[in-house]
Motif scaffolding. Structure first.
Motif, PDB file in Angstrom:
ATOM      1  N   ASP A  36       0.853  -1.184   0.000  1.00 30.05           N
ATOM      2  CA  ASP A  36       0.000   0.000   0.000  1.00 30.05           C
ATOM      3  C   ASP A  36       0.889   1.234   0.000  1.00 30.05           C
ATOM      4  N   ARG A  37       0.856   1.990  -1.075  1.00 30.69           N
ATOM      5  CA  ARG A  37       1.739   3.153  -1.184  1.00 30.69           C
ATOM      6  C   ARG A  37       1.290   4.310  -0.297  1.00 30.69           C
ATOM      7  N   ALA A  38       0.146   4.186   0.335  1.00 30.63           N
ATOM      8  CA  ALA A  38      -0.286   5.194   1.301  1.00 30.63           C
ATOM      9  C   ALA A  38       0.171   4.839   2.730  1.00 30.63           C
ATOM     10  N   ASP A  39       0.846   3.726   2.877  1.00 27.98           N
ATOM     11  CA  ASP A  39       1.315   3.270   4.178  1.00 27.98           C
ATOM     12  C   ASP A  39       2.400   4.226   4.678  1.00 27.98           C
ATOM     13  N   ASN A  40       2.115   4.945   5.777  1.00 26.60           N
ATOM     14  CA  ASN A  40       3.073   5.975   6.201  1.00 26.60           C
ATOM     15  C   ASN A  40       4.248   5.421   6.996  1.00 26.60           C
ATOM     16  N   TRP A  42       6.382   4.011   5.372  1.00 25.80           N
ATOM     17  CA  TRP A  42       7.375   4.309   4.336  1.00 25.80           C
ATOM     18  C   TRP A  42       7.428   5.808   4.077  1.00 25.80           C
ATOM     19  N   ASN A 125       9.842   5.687   7.917  1.00 23.72           N
ATOM     20  CA  ASN A 125       9.485   6.840   8.737  1.00 23.72           C
ATOM     21  C   ASN A 125      10.169   6.776  10.104  1.00 23.72           C
ATOM     22  N   TYR A 140       5.310  13.131   8.280  1.00 28.05           N
ATOM     23  CA  TYR A 140       4.697  12.100   7.433  1.00 28.05           C
ATOM     24  C   TYR A 140       3.630  11.317   8.179  1.00 28.05           C
TER      25      TYR A 140
END
Length: 604
Positions: A36-40, A42, A125, A140
């Motif tokens: 999931d590219r919305a996973d913060n 990362w 993060n 973030y």
């Protein structure tokens, strides 16, 4: 190609490539595409091209013959890197967008891991500029706990812990100044290895407190963390604070270890953590550990120095000109903490160092009487809402049992220790003098096997039978002893007083003869190779390299140290005997070992 399962260990990742390493590119690109590219957790997730470029370098090495899979023990293993550690081609922010830069070279540790075949799949993060143990001080967003999103993940290495706990990365790199490589491990049911300062190079790391920083390793198992540490660690002439392993520490703790524990533990009213701690102590006792209550005052006093004294000014130096930027460019809590460093003078800093040295010496003297110290990784945990109300005070609570460790130059390993009644993980941390990393890992691997907890937040079971098998061969000598140095024999103390540890009882190859030497006090045997012989019982001991010369100096003629071949083909150092002494000796080969001969003599 089927979807790759989350939560795989190093061994499981490596097994995928055994038959066909060329699938590495397709496996990893497909794997990361699931994220999931919305996973913060990362800050930067590797692009397909990032992965292809890294994999191409690995395959090129295989194609041109410069490396084999044996040379790359982490081939194709995906790992994550805390975003205050440089990865070439990926931005570094330290969780501060205004600080962003694009490194052209990898941090030394990253380069070593890549050379061993591992592939970076993203930057994670963190509490901004690695200032915090909470995981909430980032523009973030706060990284949430992997078991309950209402709770903090712990920090500052929040993202690195989260992606390992959920099985997205096989391992990750964090950093640890005050506990940032341990608190998130405890809060997320994973392993956090904080190495001895100077073992891992800090070149390519954005410093928080340069004198007290170290890169750390997160993994699902102790064995995996140790395998990564062996690759990542090592002297780096480019890092002014890098150190060479002195070769003086034991390879294992005692067979019946003695662990110091705080005489009075502080849990800040958290009865669930206190209950989990008592259960962990009971499990340690059941595993054969003797618990030794100690006065924790000097540890607590040293812990307080890190944030309530002149040591804060080290963070001010690290952040540098960022304090001259508009206030909104930094997290307000981080800015407040770092700015406080300007209030301290050079005289204060010197006095702080004298205080640190005095307390560290006291701590080292306390630990000299035991094998290790065991503490709760954190005495409590808080929700995101609670943390917003008390961001500094609750952060300080998290560091109760971590802040002193680097100031006192100690090694540490955080391991899962069960779950609280509310379902949140609870962890303990093993702490010992510098360079005891291997000994802690060996015990912690046994602990993890005994606990048999699920891996991180993946729900996957721990594989039975994993153990710390590799030592650091450049730091230890494996020695075969055959007579007066065996356990229970009169000269065994010459090994134990040098921190040598028993490994196993085994036998030599079948072409040795054993003799009872004449005129020896205490009685000693002589081992000699012969065309006609038998297997002889020996004990293997790991002797710290720097203590081996002392030991050899005490070996009297006609004995000496040479090479001994074991039944399984291994060749180790061992006792041998000069041939001229054998003429007056009694051949006792038929008894198969020194203790059997002594027992026969006693019965006779």
């Amino acid at each position: 190609m089927s979807t790759v399962e989350y939560g795989q260990t190093l061994a499981e990742w490596r097994a995928q490539y055994t038959q066909n390493p060329h699938i590495v590119s397709s496996v990893l690109t497909r794997y990361v595409s699931q994220f999931d590219r919305a996973d913060n957790a990362w800050i930067y997730l590797a692009s397909e091209q990032d992965i292809l470029t890294q994999c191409a370098a690995l395959l090129d090495a295989l194609e041109d013959g410069s490396k084999t899979l044996v040379d790359m023990p982490l081939f194709g293993v995906p790992f994550a890197v805390k975003d205050n550690i440089d990865v070439a081609g990926m931005p570094t922010t330290a969780a501060c967008p205004a600080f962003l830069y694009h490194p052209e070279v990898d941090a030394t540790v990253v380069a070593r891991l890549k050379s061993a075949g591992a592939v970076v799949i993203g930057k994670t993060n963190l509490d901004q500029f690695a200032t915090g143990l909470v995981g909430t001080r980032s523009p973030y967003g706060a990284v949430v706990n992997t078991f309950n999103p209402d709770y903090v993940s712990g920090g500052s290495s929040s993202g690195s812990a989260s992606v390992v706990a959920r099985g997205l990365a096989a391992f990750s790199l964090g950093t640890d100044t005050a506990g940032s490589g341990r608190v998130p491990a405890g809060f997320n049911n994973i392993v956090g290895l904080k190495p001895t300062k100077g073992w891992f190079s800090a070149q390519g790391v954005v410093p928080a407190c340069r004198l007290n920083d170290t890169i750390s390793v997160f993994a699902l198992t102790v064995d995996d963390a140790w395998q990564v540490a062996q690759v990542a660690g090592g002297y780096d002439a480019g890092d002014a604070y890098s150190r060479v392993h002195p070769g003086t520490a034991p390879a294992q703790l005692s067979n019946a270890p003695r662990f110091a524990i705080p005489e009075q533990c502080e849990f800040y009213g958290d009865s669930q953590s206190e209950q989990a701690w008592q259960q962990a102590l009971a499990h340690l006792v059941a595993q054969g550990v003797e618990l030794v209550p100690i006065d924790f005052t000097p540890f607590r006093q040293l812990a307080e120095q890190l944030y309530y004294g002149a040591w804060v000014a080290e963070r001010t130096v690290a952040v540098g000109s960022m304090l001259d930027q508009p206030p909104e460019t930094m997290d307000p809590t981080v800015r407040q903490i770092v700015a406080n460093g300007k209030a301290w003078t050079a005289c204060d800093a010197w006095q702080a160092e004298y205080t640190r040295a005095g307390l560290a010496r006291t701590i080292q003297q306390v630990l000299a009487a035991v094998d290790a110290l065991v503490v709760p990784t954190s005495p409590t945990i808080h929700t995101l809402a609670e943390m917003a109300e008390e961001p500094v005070n609750y952060n300080s609570q998290f560091g109760t049992y971590t802040n002193f460790t680097n100031l006192a130059d100690l090694s540490a390993l955080a391991v899962p220790a069960g779950f609280r009644q509310d379902g949140l993980p609870f962890g303990i941390t093993l702490i010992a003098p510098a360079w005891h990393d291997l000994a802690l890992a060996a015990f912690a691997c046994q602990w993890q096997q005994q606990q048999a907890l699920p891996l991180g937040a993946t729900g996957r079971p721990l594989t039975a039978g994993a153990s710390i098998t590799p030592t650091l061969p450049e730091c230890y000598v494996r020695l075969a002893v055959v007579g007066a140095h065996l356990r229970g024999m009169p000269l065994n103390h010459q090994l134990t007083t040098r921190d040598a540890v028993f490994v196993e009882e085994t036998v030599t190859a079948d072409d040795y003869r054993l003799y009872a030497l004449a005129g020896q006090v205490p009685a000693k045997p002589g081992l000699a190779r012969a065309e006609q012989g038998n297997a002889i019982i020996v004990e293997l001991w790991d002797v710290p390299l720097a203590r081996f010369g002392e030991f050899v100096a005490e070996v009297p003629a006609p004995l000496g140290i040479g090479s001994v071949t074991l039944a399984d083909g291994r060749v180790v150092k061992g006792f041998i005997c000069e041939p001229q002494a054998l003429g007056a000796a009694t051949d006792i080969t038929q008894w198969g070992g020194w203790k059997a001969w002594l027992a026969h003599q006693h019965l006779a």
